[in-house]
Write a protein that holds these residues in place. Structure first.
Motif, PDB file in Angstrom:
ATOM      1  N   UNK A 237       0.822  -1.184   0.192  1.00 10.40           N
ATOM      2  CA  UNK A 237       0.071  -0.447   0.263  1.00 10.40           C
ATOM      3  C   UNK A 237       0.993   1.360  -0.078  1.00 10.40           C
ATOM      4  N   UNK A 238       2.204   0.995   0.544  1.00  5.28           N
ATOM      5  CA  UNK A 238       2.654   1.997   0.899  1.00  5.28           C
ATOM      6  C   UNK A 238       3.817   2.278  -0.756  1.00  5.28           C
ATOM      7  N   UNK A 239       3.867   1.406  -1.641  1.00  4.26           N
ATOM      8  CA  UNK A 239       4.409   1.325  -2.848  1.00  4.26           C
ATOM      9  C   UNK A 239       3.750   2.752  -3.400  1.00  4.26           C
ATOM     10  N   UNK A 240       2.011   1.733  -3.808  1.00  4.88           N
ATOM     11  CA  UNK A 240       0.996   2.043  -4.355  1.00  4.88           C
ATOM     12  C   UNK A 240       0.362   3.607  -3.975  1.00  4.88           C
ATOM     13  N   UNK A 241       1.133   4.383  -2.967  1.00  2.56           N
ATOM     14  CA  UNK A 241       0.497   5.151  -2.447  1.00  2.56           C
ATOM     15  C   UNK A 241       1.667   6.714  -3.243  1.00  2.56           C
ATOM     16  N   UNK A 242       2.744   6.044  -2.950  1.00  4.20           N
ATOM     17  CA  UNK A 242       4.109   6.655  -2.859  1.00  4.20           C
ATOM     18  C   UNK A 242       3.989   6.997  -4.723  1.00  4.20           C
ATOM     19  N   UNK A 266       7.602  -2.040 -12.900  1.00  2.00           N
ATOM     20  CA  UNK A 266       8.212  -1.454 -11.101  1.00  2.00           C
ATOM     21  C   UNK A 266       6.796  -1.759 -10.261  1.00  2.00           C
ATOM     22  N   UNK A 267       5.673  -1.612 -10.384  1.00  2.00           N
ATOM     23  CA  UNK A 267       4.537  -1.102  -9.652  1.00  2.00           C
ATOM     24  C   UNK A 267       4.520  -2.798  -9.643  1.00  2.00           C
ATOM     25  N   UNK A 268       3.674  -3.651 -11.105  1.00  2.00           N
ATOM     26  CA  UNK A 268       3.156  -5.116 -10.928  1.00  2.00           C
ATOM     27  C   UNK A 268       4.162  -5.906 -11.063  1.00  2.00           C
ATOM     28  N   UNK A 269       5.754  -5.568 -11.028  1.00  2.00           N
ATOM     29  CA  UNK A 269       7.086  -5.955 -10.682  1.00  2.00           C
ATOM     30  C   UNK A 269       6.279  -6.582  -8.853  1.00  2.00           C
ATOM     31  N   UNK A 270       6.114  -5.309  -8.352  1.00  2.00           N
ATOM     32  CA  UNK A 270       6.556  -5.536  -6.990  1.00  2.00           C
ATOM     33  C   UNK A 270       5.476  -6.257  -6.514  1.00  2.00           C
TER      34      UNK A 270
END
Length: 329
Positions: A237-242, A266-270
């Motif tokens: 959630x923190x990565x998506x918010x950033x 990158x988001x998809x990879x994460x």
């Protein structure tokens, strides 16, 4: 010969106490001195140092053997070129070194060699401590006989429930810990020891205690897995918010790049990594639950078999007692 004498002594003592056994069963226990010694830290450390010495002596002996072999090979090669006097001198030198090697080997590894002597010196103080602890346990638990499994007495069979080696190790460990304890800590330790002795004396209670500990460990594992999963979700959630915040700022400043947007990749990879981790955690959780269930089932089966065996033994003892009573003149 010694083992047969000890066995005969044991049989004689058993026959002598047969009358008492009719009213009170003979309580027999045994220890494994080698097992106890391995569990004592001081002995393990000293034994390691002694083994290092022995390894060094072995290397010296091997080096000496190689030197003698080289001398023999050289003599064999040069023998046709040497006079009888030189050959005799060389052979005498080889014989002298072989005698030296034999004496050195006996000195280090012989029946009265340094290895045996130092090992005896190392074991003696701990054996004395074990003897004192065994005396205390025998008096406290009303044992009639306690044997040493690793001695010359041949034990063809010994049930594990009669093995008090772990109890001796615990007593030795406690005696070391008590030297550094306060009065309050000593009181708590004595209470813990009392409970532990109750568990040791009651196998069924011991099995229940183990089951409780296993269930507790499984619960702790489940809580840890849930905590790990929550942390992963929080990180996701923190990565998506950033990412959303960065895209919003780029739109406001008009600095959106023409280059392919790799942030989504990158988001998809994460996200995929988090999903894989989640699946792995679920698999581990499932496996842990299956192992715990299997362990519980095994414990139940063992406890039931033990209960049936105890009932059978009691019935057999009762029948034997009745037969003895009926056959008595």
């Amino acid at each position: 010969m010694k083992k047969y004498i000890l066995l005969a002594l044991f049989v004689t003592l058993a026959v002598t106490n047969n009358v008492n056994a009719q009213t009170r069963g003979i309580k027999v226990g045994y220890i494994d001195m080698e097992y106890i010694l391995e569990k004592v830290p001081d002995y393990a450390e000293a034994k390691n140092q002694l083994e290092q010495k022995a390894e060094k002596w072995k290397q010296e002996i091997e080096t000496k053997k190689n030197d003698i072999a080289k001398l023999k090979e050289a003599l064999k090669t040069e023998k046709v070129l040497l006079t009888k006097e030189l050959i005799a001198e060389r052979e005498e030198e080889i014989a002298f070194q072989e005698n030296e090697l034999l004496e050195y080997t006996q000195k280090k590894f012989g029946p009265n060699g340094e290895l045996i002597v130092q090992k005896a010196v190392l074991v003696k103080p701990i054996q004395d401590q074990v003897f004192n602890v065994v005396q205390d346990i025998a008096e406290a638990k009303k044992y009639d006989y306690i044997f040493d499994k690793s001695s010359d007495l041949t034990m063809l069979f010994a049930a594990k429930k009669h093995d008090i080696s772990d109890r001796v190790v615990s007593a030795l460990t406690r005696s070391e810990k008590r030297k550094e304890m306060t009065a309050k800590q000593l009181k708590l330790e004595e209470e813990r020891e009392r409970k532990q002795d109750m568990i040791d004396d009651n196998p069924a209670l011991s099995d229940r205690q183990k089951q409780v500990e296993e269930r507790k460990a499984a619960r702790l594992k489940m809580i840890e897995d849930k905590k790990l999963l929550a942390e992963e979700k929080k990180a996701e959630a923190e990565a998506n918010r950033k990412q959303l915040l960065e895209e919003k700022n780029n739109k406001k400043s008009g600095t959106v790049s023409d280059k392919p947007n790799t942030d989504n990749k990158d988001a998809d990879t994460k996200t995929d990594a988090v999903a894989d981790k989640k699946a792995e955690v679920e698999a581990q959780k499932k496996k842990s639950l299956e192992e715990r269930q299997k362990l519980i089932d095994d414990r139940k089966k063992a406890a039931e078999e033990k209960r049936l065996k105890i009932l059978a033994d009691r019935e057999a003892a009762k029948k034997a007692k009745e037969d003895a009573k009926n056959n008595k003149p």
